[in-house]
Write an enzyme that holds these catalytic residues in place. Structure first.
Site, mmCIF file in Angstrom:
data_model
loop_
_atom_site.group_PDB
_atom_site.id
_atom_site.type_symbol
_atom_site.label_atom_id
_atom_site.label_comp_id
_atom_site.label_asym_id
_atom_site.label_seq_id
_atom_site.Cartn_x
_atom_site.Cartn_y
_atom_site.Cartn_z
ATOM 1 N N TYR A 6 41.988 28.802 45.452
ATOM 2 C CA TYR A 6 41.142 29.828 46.068
ATOM 3 C C TYR A 6 39.816 29.861 45.330
ATOM 4 O O TYR A 6 39.776 29.946 44.101
ATOM 5 C CB TYR A 6 41.808 31.209 46.012
ATOM 6 C CG TYR A 6 40.949 32.272 46.693
ATOM 7 C CD1 TYR A 6 40.719 32.222 48.067
ATOM 8 C CD2 TYR A 6 40.344 33.291 45.953
ATOM 9 C CE1 TYR A 6 39.911 33.169 48.695
ATOM 10 C CE2 TYR A 6 39.540 34.246 46.570
ATOM 11 C CZ TYR A 6 39.323 34.177 47.939
ATOM 12 O OH TYR A 6 38.519 35.115 48.560
ATOM 13 N N ASP A 56 35.882 26.030 38.591
ATOM 14 C CA ASP A 56 35.832 27.416 39.042
ATOM 15 C C ASP A 56 36.610 28.241 38.022
ATOM 16 O O ASP A 56 37.832 28.314 38.058
ATOM 17 C CB ASP A 56 36.455 27.527 40.439
ATOM 18 C CG ASP A 56 36.526 28.980 40.921
ATOM 19 O OD1 ASP A 56 36.240 29.894 40.113
ATOM 20 O OD2 ASP A 56 36.869 29.196 42.094
ATOM 21 N N LYS A 93 34.482 37.953 37.637
ATOM 22 C CA LYS A 93 35.573 38.823 37.178
ATOM 23 C C LYS A 93 35.419 39.327 35.738
ATOM 24 O O LYS A 93 34.638 40.233 35.477
ATOM 25 C CB LYS A 93 36.908 38.109 37.376
ATOM 26 C CG LYS A 93 37.149 37.807 38.872
ATOM 27 C CD LYS A 93 38.570 37.526 39.179
ATOM 28 C CE LYS A 93 38.761 37.059 40.609
ATOM 29 N NZ LYS A 93 39.493 37.947 41.474
HETATM 30 C C1 LIG Z 1 39.331 31.227 41.161
HETATM 31 C C2 LIG Z 1 38.526 32.175 42.008
HETATM 32 N N1 LIG Z 1 37.332 31.788 42.473
HETATM 33 C C3 LIG Z 1 36.571 32.605 43.214
HETATM 34 C C4 LIG Z 1 36.992 33.872 43.544
HETATM 35 C C5 LIG Z 1 36.123 34.767 44.359
HETATM 36 O O1 LIG Z 1 35.603 35.793 43.563
HETATM 37 P P1 LIG Z 1 35.106 37.175 44.220
HETATM 38 O O2 LIG Z 1 36.318 37.848 44.768
HETATM 39 O O3 LIG Z 1 34.464 37.911 43.077
HETATM 40 O O4 LIG Z 1 34.135 36.832 45.279
HETATM 41 C C6 LIG Z 1 38.237 34.309 43.098
HETATM 42 C C7 LIG Z 1 38.736 35.644 43.467
HETATM 43 O O5 LIG Z 1 39.898 35.952 43.434
HETATM 44 C C8 LIG Z 1 39.037 33.445 42.296
HETATM 45 O O6 LIG Z 1 40.231 33.814 41.829
#
Ligand SMILES: Cc1ncc(COP(=O)(O)O)c(C=O)c1O
Length: 434
Positions: A156, A244, A272
């Protein structure tokens, strides 16, 4: 998950106000939530509405108190509303919420971030993980002048078009077929699969995009050598590697997963935990790659609220606190204590439950074998997890309402809270496997 089973377990939990507001907000907001993660669709019942979040505790609008392992889906690494972060945000807010011009806190926060992540020479702040990854993907495409992004099934990366498949885990309607064609998939923990995908798309791949620890399919830990192999294949096939680290960054170690696994990605994305509760995202890379961004280069990326002073002020406090290695020692000790307690409970009865964890991010997954990839994660029993979730909830423990997503221990959790959690989980396992 049938409604009958759920209500039989949760009857101890009294949440009439939450139910009232859930029914009310559902009339004006799809599913009653501003992000589908928050819905209780998988576990059954209605979402809980919280009134306060402080340290390791949540209090709902009916006055019930919970030990929290949702951690706001990752940001609450120091616990909720740490005093120094709140104070810094309040102080700057009184001077201006957003200037629309550069200011000194952007430099201060950026410098701290770059010191923590040596693979990055430059950084740009955005407002969410989604924005960070979306911008990193465009930058990779602009820099390499290639179109294809390779991702891993079950990963994700937020909700931008390029990284949401039109089929599979967290898929979405509304993705133009042309966009989906430029996203190719490989299997996590499977270098042969990655190499086959890179071969199939030879000379077209801009970047391989990976969560170093896959947080959305049961906290899947990379096999020994997997991430090193991914790095080597990116070099062999002449494409960039994007880490990521929106979930892993500043959670697994001060230097993120890239420090823990000793990998140097070309572009890194954060969010986060970096903001400790304030909405933040960041992406960074070498000077050469980052200078492809406008106004120096040709790749467009922008944001009215990017680098806003309130978020920067909060983030500075977060990084100053996290810089102390003792924080990570406490996080590891608490998470380890929790897992040892849960493990003894599971092993005593040989339960079909897997404990998956790296540092303070973890998942209790209900299946026979450890989860190594998306295929394995399909064996996780959502039904058993729902029973477990509701037993914990009705006994004052909050987990993510999802059988596959990462839960989080925070710096604010005490040993007593961990021990209480272990006891309640023990009873919950007895209930699930009665
Ligand atoms: C690994 C990862 N990348 C990107 C995101 C997206 O972040 P946001 O919810 O702050 O847009 C998340 C959100 O859960 C994530 O876990």
């Amino acid at each position: 998950m049938s409604q009958t089973t759920t209500s039989a377990i949760t009857k101890a939990l009294n949440t009439p106000q939450s139910k009232y507001y859930h029914d009310l907000i559902e009339q004006i907001t799809p599913g009653g939530v501003n992000s589908p993660f928050r819905s209780f669709a998988e576990v059954g019942g209605h979402a809980i509405f919280f009134d306060q979040a402080k340290g390791s505790r949540l209090i709902d609008i009916d006055g019930n108190e919970y030990i929290d392992y949702l951690g706001a889906w990752g940001p609450a690494i120091l616990g909720h509303s740490p005093n120094n972060v709140v104070k810094a945000c309040q102080d700057i807010l009184a001077r201006g919420a957003v200037f629309g011009t550069p200011h000194t806190l952007e430099f201060e926060f950026g410098k701290l971030l770059l010191e923590a992540i040596p693979s990055m020479e430059m950084v740009r702040f955005v407002n969410s993980g989604t924005e960070a990854v979306m911008s990193a993907v465009r930058l990779a495409r602009g820099y390499t002048e290639k179109d294809v992004i390779v991702m891993f099934e079950g990963g994700y990366h937020g909700h931008s078009d390029s990284v949401l498949g039109s089929s599979g885990h967290r898929s979405s309607g509304g993705i133009p077929s042309g966009t989906a064609e430029n996203t190719a998939m490989a299997k996590y923990n499977d270098l042969d699969s990655l190499e086959a995908t890179l071969k199939q798309n030879k000379d077209k791949v801009a970047a391989v995009l990976i969560e170093p620890v896959a947080g959305s399919m049961g906290v899947v830990v990379p096999d020994a050598g997997f991430l090193q192999g991914v790095r080597m294949l990116c070099d062999t096939y002449n494409c960039l590697l994007i880490f990521d680290e929106v979930l892993t960054g500043f959670r697994m170690a001060f230097g993120g997963a890239q420090q823990l696994y000793a990998i140097k990605p070309d572009i890194s994305c954060f969010g986060k935990a970096l903001g400790g509760g304030m909405p933040v995202g960041a992406f960074g890379a070498s000077r050469e790659i980052m200078n492809r961004l406008q106004p120096i280069g040709d790749v467009y990326q922008a944001g009215t609220f990017s680098g806003n002073p309130v978020t920067m002020a909060g983030g500075i406090e977060v990084l100053k606190t996290l810089k102390d290695p003792a924080v990570y020692e406490v996080l590891e000790a608490r998470a380890d204590r929790l897992f040892k307690g849960l493990r003894s409970s599971i092993e005593a009865r040989s339960l079909p439950v897997q404990l998956q964890r790296v540092g303070s991010m973890f998942a209790v997954v209900f299946c026979e074998k450890p989860v190594r990839n998306f295929e394995d994660s399909k064996n996780i029993s959502a039904e058993q997890f729902a029973l477990f979730f509701h037993y914990l909830l009705s006994n004052g423990i909050m987990l993510p309402p999802s059988s596959v997503d990462a839960a989080c221990v925070s710096f604010a959790h005490s040993e007593d809270e961990i021990d209480r959690t272990i006891d309640i989980c023990h009873s919950a396992f007895n209930r699930v496997f009665a």
